[in-house]
Design a protein around this motif. Sequence first.
Motif, PDB file in Angstrom:
ATOM      1  N   ASP A 249       0.916  -1.126  -0.038  1.00  0.00           N
ATOM      2  CA  ASP A 249      -0.085   0.053   0.069  1.00  0.00           C
ATOM      3  C   ASP A 249       0.838   1.228  -0.155  1.00  0.00           C
ATOM      4  O   ASP A 249       2.279   1.057  -0.231  1.00  0.00           O
ATOM      5  CB  ASP A 249      -0.774  -0.083   1.245  1.00  0.00           C
ATOM      6  CG  ASP A 249      -0.272   0.082   2.597  1.00  0.00           C
ATOM      7  OD1 ASP A 249       1.194   0.025   2.387  1.00  0.00           O
ATOM      8  OD2 ASP A 249      -0.755  -0.051   3.738  1.00  0.00           O
ATOM      9  N   CYS A 250       0.271   2.303  -0.051  1.00  0.00           N
ATOM     10  CA  CYS A 250       1.175   3.558  -0.235  1.00  0.00           C
ATOM     11  C   CYS A 250       1.822   3.958   0.789  1.00  0.00           C
ATOM     12  O   CYS A 250       3.399   4.109   0.931  1.00  0.00           O
ATOM     13  CB  CYS A 250       0.248   4.832  -0.337  1.00  0.00           C
ATOM     14  SG  CYS A 250      -0.870   4.977  -1.847  1.00  0.00           S
ATOM     15  N   LYS A 251       1.708   3.451   2.350  1.00  0.00           N
ATOM     16  CA  LYS A 251       2.361   3.757   3.370  1.00  0.00           C
ATOM     17  C   LYS A 251       3.679   2.838   3.331  1.00  0.00           C
ATOM     18  O   LYS A 251       4.788   3.161   3.880  1.00  0.00           O
ATOM     19  CB  LYS A 251       1.648   3.231   4.770  1.00  0.00           C
ATOM     20  CG  LYS A 251       0.666   4.371   5.175  1.00  0.00           C
ATOM     21  CD  LYS A 251      -0.037   4.031   6.162  1.00  0.00           C
ATOM     22  CE  LYS A 251      -1.214   5.086   6.508  1.00  0.00           C
ATOM     23  NZ  LYS A 251      -2.089   4.663   7.968  1.00  0.00           N
ATOM     24  N   GLN A 252       3.540   1.787   2.609  1.00  0.00           N
ATOM     25  CA  GLN A 252       4.619   0.708   2.588  1.00  0.00           C
ATOM     26  C   GLN A 252       5.503   1.119   1.222  1.00  0.00           C
ATOM     27  O   GLN A 252       6.700   1.023   1.357  1.00  0.00           O
ATOM     28  CB  GLN A 252       4.305  -0.715   2.421  1.00  0.00           C
ATOM     29  CG  GLN A 252       3.519  -1.408   3.714  1.00  0.00           C
ATOM     30  CD  GLN A 252       3.060  -2.572   2.974  1.00  0.00           C
ATOM     31  OE1 GLN A 252       2.394  -2.803   2.147  1.00  0.00           O
ATOM     32  NE2 GLN A 252       3.159  -3.467   4.167  1.00  0.00           N
TER      33      GLN A 252
ATOM     34  N   ARG B  26      10.494   3.436  -1.958  1.00  0.00           N
ATOM     35  CA  ARG B  26      10.843   4.377  -3.134  1.00  0.00           C
ATOM     36  C   ARG B  26      12.097   5.040  -2.486  1.00  0.00           C
ATOM     37  O   ARG B  26      12.964   5.256  -3.310  1.00  0.00           O
ATOM     38  CB  ARG B  26       9.736   5.032  -3.507  1.00  0.00           C
ATOM     39  CG  ARG B  26       8.711   4.141  -4.225  1.00  0.00           C
ATOM     40  CD  ARG B  26       7.605   5.222  -4.635  1.00  0.00           C
ATOM     41  NE  ARG B  26       7.780   6.019  -5.601  1.00  0.00           N
ATOM     42  CZ  ARG B  26       7.709   7.368  -5.596  1.00  0.00           C
ATOM     43  NH1 ARG B  26       6.852   7.691  -4.672  1.00  0.00           N
ATOM     44  NH2 ARG B  26       8.015   8.104  -6.562  1.00  0.00           N
ATOM     45  N   LYS B  27      12.067   5.534  -1.262  1.00  0.00           N
ATOM     46  CA  LYS B  27      13.027   6.604  -0.799  1.00  0.00           C
ATOM     47  C   LYS B  27      14.338   5.763  -0.611  1.00  0.00           C
ATOM     48  O   LYS B  27      15.453   6.084  -0.975  1.00  0.00           O
ATOM     49  CB  LYS B  27      12.613   7.077   0.457  1.00  0.00           C
ATOM     50  CG  LYS B  27      11.399   8.397   0.280  1.00  0.00           C
ATOM     51  CD  LYS B  27      11.205   8.972   1.346  1.00  0.00           C
ATOM     52  CE  LYS B  27      10.325   9.985   1.372  1.00  0.00           C
ATOM     53  NZ  LYS B  27       9.776  10.809   2.437  1.00  0.00           N
ATOM     54  N   SER B  28      14.060   4.465  -0.086  1.00  0.00           N
ATOM     55  CA  SER B  28      15.415   3.695   0.190  1.00  0.00           C
ATOM     56  C   SER B  28      15.989   3.094  -1.194  1.00  0.00           C
ATOM     57  O   SER B  28      17.417   3.082  -1.362  1.00  0.00           O
ATOM     58  CB  SER B  28      14.831   2.544   0.975  1.00  0.00           C
ATOM     59  OG  SER B  28      15.880   1.533   0.984  1.00  0.00           O
ATOM     60  N   LEU B  29      15.091   2.882  -2.117  1.00  0.00           N
ATOM     61  CA  LEU B  29      15.582   2.362  -3.533  1.00  0.00           C
ATOM     62  C   LEU B  29      16.294   3.646  -4.395  1.00  0.00           C
ATOM     63  O   LEU B  29      17.468   3.444  -4.812  1.00  0.00           O
ATOM     64  CB  LEU B  29      14.602   1.806  -4.336  1.00  0.00           C
ATOM     65  CG  LEU B  29      14.001   0.494  -4.130  1.00  0.00           C
ATOM     66  CD1 LEU B  29      12.800   0.397  -4.883  1.00  0.00           C
ATOM     67  CD2 LEU B  29      14.983  -0.353  -4.233  1.00  0.00           C
ATOM     68  N   ALA B  30      16.048   4.805  -4.014  1.00  0.00           N
ATOM     69  CA  ALA B  30      16.495   5.960  -4.630  1.00  0.00           C
ATOM     70  C   ALA B  30      17.809   6.254  -3.760  1.00  0.00           C
ATOM     71  O   ALA B  30      18.782   6.411  -4.382  1.00  0.00           O
ATOM     72  CB  ALA B  30      15.681   7.046  -4.281  1.00  0.00           C
ATOM     73  N   ALA B  31      17.868   5.988  -2.643  1.00  0.00           N
ATOM     74  CA  ALA B  31      19.210   6.420  -1.813  1.00  0.00           C
ATOM     75  C   ALA B  31      20.227   5.335  -2.198  1.00  0.00           C
ATOM     76  O   ALA B  31      21.473   5.614  -2.464  1.00  0.00           O
ATOM     77  CB  ALA B  31      18.776   6.068  -0.375  1.00  0.00           C
TER      78      ALA B  31
ATOM     79  N   ALA C 162       3.882   0.718  -9.231  1.00  0.00           N
ATOM     80  CA  ALA C 162       2.844   0.347  -8.279  1.00  0.00           C
ATOM     81  C   ALA C 162       2.047   1.606  -7.537  1.00  0.00           C
ATOM     82  O   ALA C 162       1.128   1.731  -6.995  1.00  0.00           O
ATOM     83  CB  ALA C 162       3.481  -0.334  -6.950  1.00  0.00           C
ATOM     84  N   TRP C 163       3.356   2.598  -7.336  1.00  0.00           N
ATOM     85  CA  TRP C 163       2.891   3.721  -6.830  1.00  0.00           C
ATOM     86  C   TRP C 163       1.775   4.756  -7.556  1.00  0.00           C
ATOM     87  O   TRP C 163       0.858   5.252  -6.894  1.00  0.00           O
ATOM     88  CB  TRP C 163       4.121   4.923  -6.514  1.00  0.00           C
ATOM     89  CG  TRP C 163       4.104   6.120  -5.883  1.00  0.00           C
ATOM     90  CD1 TRP C 163       3.749   7.220  -6.687  1.00  0.00           C
ATOM     91  CD2 TRP C 163       3.919   6.370  -4.684  1.00  0.00           C
ATOM     92  NE1 TRP C 163       3.669   8.288  -5.665  1.00  0.00           N
ATOM     93  CE2 TRP C 163       3.867   7.794  -4.551  1.00  0.00           C
ATOM     94  CE3 TRP C 163       4.119   5.701  -3.573  1.00  0.00           C
ATOM     95  CZ2 TRP C 163       3.781   8.564  -3.414  1.00  0.00           C
ATOM     96  CZ3 TRP C 163       4.055   6.371  -2.276  1.00  0.00           C
ATOM     97  CH2 TRP C 163       3.924   7.844  -2.214  1.00  0.00           C
ATOM     98  N   GLN C 164       2.091   4.655  -9.036  1.00  0.00           N
ATOM     99  CA  GLN C 164       0.989   5.263  -9.761  1.00  0.00           C
ATOM    100  C   GLN C 164      -0.432   4.313  -9.890  1.00  0.00           C
ATOM    101  O   GLN C 164      -1.334   5.103  -9.898  1.00  0.00           O
ATOM    102  CB  GLN C 164       1.777   5.479 -11.341  1.00  0.00           C
ATOM    103  CG  GLN C 164       2.930   6.576 -11.228  1.00  0.00           C
ATOM    104  CD  GLN C 164       3.470   6.622 -12.469  1.00  0.00           C
ATOM    105  OE1 GLN C 164       3.214   5.534 -13.464  1.00  0.00           O
ATOM    106  NE2 GLN C 164       4.397   7.387 -12.821  1.00  0.00           N
ATOM    107  N   LYS C 165      -0.227   3.240  -9.924  1.00  0.00           N
ATOM    108  CA  LYS C 165      -1.326   2.332 -10.122  1.00  0.00           C
ATOM    109  C   LYS C 165      -2.378   2.582  -8.614  1.00  0.00           C
ATOM    110  O   LYS C 165      -3.530   2.581  -8.803  1.00  0.00           O
ATOM    111  CB  LYS C 165      -0.856   0.974 -10.046  1.00  0.00           C
ATOM    112  CG  LYS C 165      -2.163  -0.064 -10.415  1.00  0.00           C
ATOM    113  CD  LYS C 165      -1.611  -1.547 -10.576  1.00  0.00           C
ATOM    114  CE  LYS C 165      -1.354  -2.026  -9.371  1.00  0.00           C
ATOM    115  NZ  LYS C 165      -0.980  -3.524  -9.170  1.00  0.00           N
ATOM    116  N   ASN C 166      -1.599   2.734  -7.555  1.00  0.00           N
ATOM    117  CA  ASN C 166      -2.444   2.852  -6.333  1.00  0.00           C
ATOM    118  C   ASN C 166      -2.761   4.347  -6.307  1.00  0.00           C
ATOM    119  O   ASN C 166      -3.554   4.823  -5.145  1.00  0.00           O
ATOM    120  CB  ASN C 166      -1.679   2.455  -5.148  1.00  0.00           C
ATOM    121  CG  ASN C 166      -1.339   1.048  -5.039  1.00  0.00           C
ATOM    122  OD1 ASN C 166      -2.079   0.105  -5.831  1.00  0.00           O
ATOM    123  ND2 ASN C 166      -0.422   0.596  -4.318  1.00  0.00           N
TER     124      ASN C 166
END
Length: 147
Positions: free
Chosen positions: A51-54, A59-64, A107-111
């Motif tokens: 879900d969005c909270k997860q 996403r921030k972790s992957l970007a870092a 998934a972010w955009q889909k949700n």
Amino acid sequence: MRNSLSHRRLFSHSLAALALVALGAGLSGCAGISDTISPAFADPAKYDLYDCKQLEPERKSLAARTAEVQGLMTKAETGVAGSVVAEMAYRNDYIALRGQSKLADEAWQKNRCQESKPEAKPAPVPPSIAPAPAAKRGRSKASSSAN
């Protein structure tokens, strides 16, 4: 005989140049592949149940991590044979991270998720002058009664 020897040298030099051109073309083709195969290094269903909270911290972790690996690749390229080291040591991780980031973004955009607003931190409370804690007072009484 002398003419035959110069033809052999010319042929061997031409063959070496052709081999270098073929090697360069092959390696340049690998650079273009990374964008198209990046999802192959990631599980396409990994973020389906998020879900969005997860998704937001993921996403921030992957970007870092992507930025960190990209920085390591850039640093490795400054050394002797650095581009080879960067490709061998970090390219697969970089491609996998980009694939995961792409899937997390999808998934972010889909949700239809929205970035959460940063929480306002309460103002720090200035320390007040307080009497000594009770534990210290109790210890001094116990030590004086023992004497």
